[in-house]
Design an enzyme around this catalytic site. Structure first.
Site, PDB file in Angstrom:
ATOM      1  N   ARG A   1       0.853  -1.176   0.000  1.00 58.68           N
ATOM      2  CA  ARG A   1       0.000   0.000   0.000  1.00 58.68           C
ATOM      3  C   ARG A   1       0.892   1.231   0.000  1.00 58.68           C
ATOM      4  O   ARG A   1       1.934   1.254   0.666  1.00 58.68           O
ATOM      5  CB  ARG A   1      -0.918   0.029   1.232  1.00 58.68           C
ATOM      6  CG  ARG A   1      -2.123  -0.898   1.156  1.00 58.68           C
ATOM      7  CD  ARG A   1      -3.152  -0.429   0.130  1.00 58.68           C
ATOM      8  NE  ARG A   1      -4.326  -1.293   0.060  1.00 58.68           N
ATOM      9  CZ  ARG A   1      -4.461  -2.316  -0.783  1.00 58.68           C
ATOM     10  NH1 ARG A   1      -3.519  -2.616  -1.639  1.00 58.68           N
ATOM     11  NH2 ARG A   1      -5.583  -3.035  -0.786  1.00 58.68           N
TER      12      ARG A   1
ATOM     13  N   GLU B   1      -3.601   7.658  -3.783  1.00 53.64           N
ATOM     14  CA  GLU B   1      -4.150   7.208  -5.068  1.00 53.64           C
ATOM     15  C   GLU B   1      -5.469   7.879  -5.404  1.00 53.64           C
ATOM     16  O   GLU B   1      -6.295   8.028  -4.503  1.00 53.64           O
ATOM     17  CB  GLU B   1      -4.379   5.682  -5.017  1.00 53.64           C
ATOM     18  CG  GLU B   1      -3.135   4.915  -5.340  1.00 53.64           C
ATOM     19  CD  GLU B   1      -3.321   3.412  -5.206  1.00 53.64           C
ATOM     20  OE1 GLU B   1      -4.402   2.895  -5.557  1.00 53.64           O
ATOM     21  OE2 GLU B   1      -2.371   2.774  -4.751  1.00 53.64           O
TER      22      GLU B   1
ATOM     23  N   HIS C   1      -1.787   0.449 -10.111  1.00 55.68           N
ATOM     24  CA  HIS C   1      -2.382  -0.506  -9.152  1.00 55.68           C
ATOM     25  C   HIS C   1      -3.045  -1.692  -9.869  1.00 55.68           C
ATOM     26  O   HIS C   1      -4.265  -1.858  -9.819  1.00 55.68           O
ATOM     27  CB  HIS C   1      -3.376   0.203  -8.209  1.00 55.68           C
ATOM     28  CG  HIS C   1      -3.570  -0.539  -6.913  1.00 55.68           C
ATOM     29  ND1 HIS C   1      -3.906   0.089  -5.728  1.00 55.68           N
ATOM     30  CD2 HIS C   1      -3.454  -1.858  -6.602  1.00 55.68           C
ATOM     31  CE1 HIS C   1      -4.012  -0.820  -4.767  1.00 55.68           C
ATOM     32  NE2 HIS C   1      -3.740  -2.010  -5.275  1.00 55.68           N
TER      33      HIS C   1
HETATM   34  C1  GLV Z   1      -4.968  -4.954  -4.000  1.00 60.10           C
HETATM   35  O1  GLV Z   1      -4.238  -4.059  -3.796  1.00 60.10           O
HETATM   36  C2  GLV Z   1      -5.597  -5.760  -3.036  1.00 60.10           C
HETATM   37  O2  GLV Z   1      -5.470  -5.489  -1.833  1.00 60.10           O
HETATM   38  O3  GLV Z   1      -6.266  -6.715  -3.447  1.00 60.10           O
END
Ligand code: GLV
Ligand code: GLV
Length: 333
Positions: free
Chosen positions: A251, A280, A298
């Protein structure tokens, strides 16, 4: 456990058709998987605003939401009918799951099905950043390739180097397993030892200090928690090798993005690969102008099979709670 204790009432008075909100379009026929219910589906690539989603959920029994939806105390209080929130992601820092749990709302995620897919993106970023694949691709596309050069685009190879895994969960262990194919030496730092991963990959647990100084390649696969927030700042980048390659697929807020941009600009580390960002979808402007960073939008779990499996898993979790009043294995607490 009294979880989902109000579900039974609905089951007994079976005439009530329960309502499930799906916050954004998913590449899976989720309406079909939930066809016993009224599905309020935002069948669109555009996210609903916080208020719009909350309004739709006021009388909902279940919510399937995305990692970009913020589900906080106010949201949970306003939507008192919710019995289950299925997050279409493995990470669930976007949901106040402790509060949800207090209120008897089951919060579910999508573990396991996306482990290998996300690890592949992590490994891809390690290679792309180390071997300058993004930069070299731009160079070629811009018509700058005028002949082979012995000193052109020199990067750092992975073979035989030390990989540091920050957060040795399922995804971290999968990246470590892939690294064995490159004869990498694996170290890791985690809030606790992962003996299964140690046995599987030969990974060695090290203190954070040693983790920073010894790793040639670092991959962040940890979840965002109070403990991991801003774990990588100016100071940590300074301690890394000047040849270090840093990858984040966990993250964004685990890394102070402005500090990373400075470290890359000043060549304090060699390169970085990012799939996640601090705020983000906003990305630190400086990063766009640096050649030594690979930027992805992402897409850790973005493959056809995985995204379908995540949809099925969310639907299954919702049905397990609403229809059977059971706590799914995907429940996060
Ligand atoms: C993606 O970042 C997830 O947590 O699935
Ligand atoms: C979860 O965070 C994982 O590593 O699977």
């Amino acid at each position: 456990m009294l979880l989902c204790n109000n579900v039974q009432g609905y089951t007994l008075y079976g005439a009530v058709i329960m309502k499930i909100v799906v916050s954004k379009k998913v590449p899976f026929n989720i309406e079909n998987a939930l066809n016993d219910y009224t599905v309020d589906y935002n069948d669109s690539e555009t996210s609903l605003s916080y208020d719009e989603l909350k309004t739709r959920c006021v009388d909902a029994d279940a919510l399937v939401c995305m990692l970009s939806d913020r589900i906080d105390k106010d949201f949970i209080d306003a939507c008192g009918n919710l019995k289950v929130i299925a997050n279409y992601a493995v990470g669930y820092n976007n949901i106040d799951f402790e509060y949800a749990s207090e209120k008897g709302v089951c919060v579910c995620n999508t573990p396991d099905v996306l482990t290998e897919s996300t690890a592949e993106i992590g490994f891809g970023l390690l290679m792309a950043a180390g071997r300058r694949i993004g930069e070299a691709e731009r160079f070629t596309r811009e018509g700058k390739f005028h002949g082979w050069g012995a000193g052109m685009m020199l990067g750092h190879d992975l073979y035989g180097k030390t990989l540091g895994v920050f957060g040795m969960g399922r995804i971290g262990a999968a990246v470590a397993r892939m690294a064995l194919g490159f004869n990498m030496n694996i170290v890791y730092h985690n809030r606790s030892r992962n003996l299964v991963a140690e046995n599987l990959t030969g990974a060695k647990y090290v203190e954070f200090e040693e983790f920073l100084t010894d790793s040639d390649f670092i991959v962040v696969t940890a979840p965002l928690t109070d403990q991991t927030k801003h774990r990588f700042t100016k100071k940590e980048f300074h301690e890394m090798k000047s040849t270090a390659v840093f990858v984040n697929i966990g993250r964004g807020p685990i890394v102070k993005e402005a500090d990373l941009a400075d470290a890359l600009e000043n060549k304090e580390i060699f390169a970085a690969g990012l799939d996640v960002y601090e705020d983000e979808p906003i990305i630190n402007e400086k990063l766009f102008n640096l050649e030594n960073v690979v930027l992805l939008p992402h897409i850790g779990s973005a493959d056809v099979d995985t995204r379908a499996a995540m949809g099925q898993m969310c639907a299954d979790s919702v049905v397990q709670v609403l229809k059977h009043g059971e706590k799914p294995a995907t429940c996060v607490f």
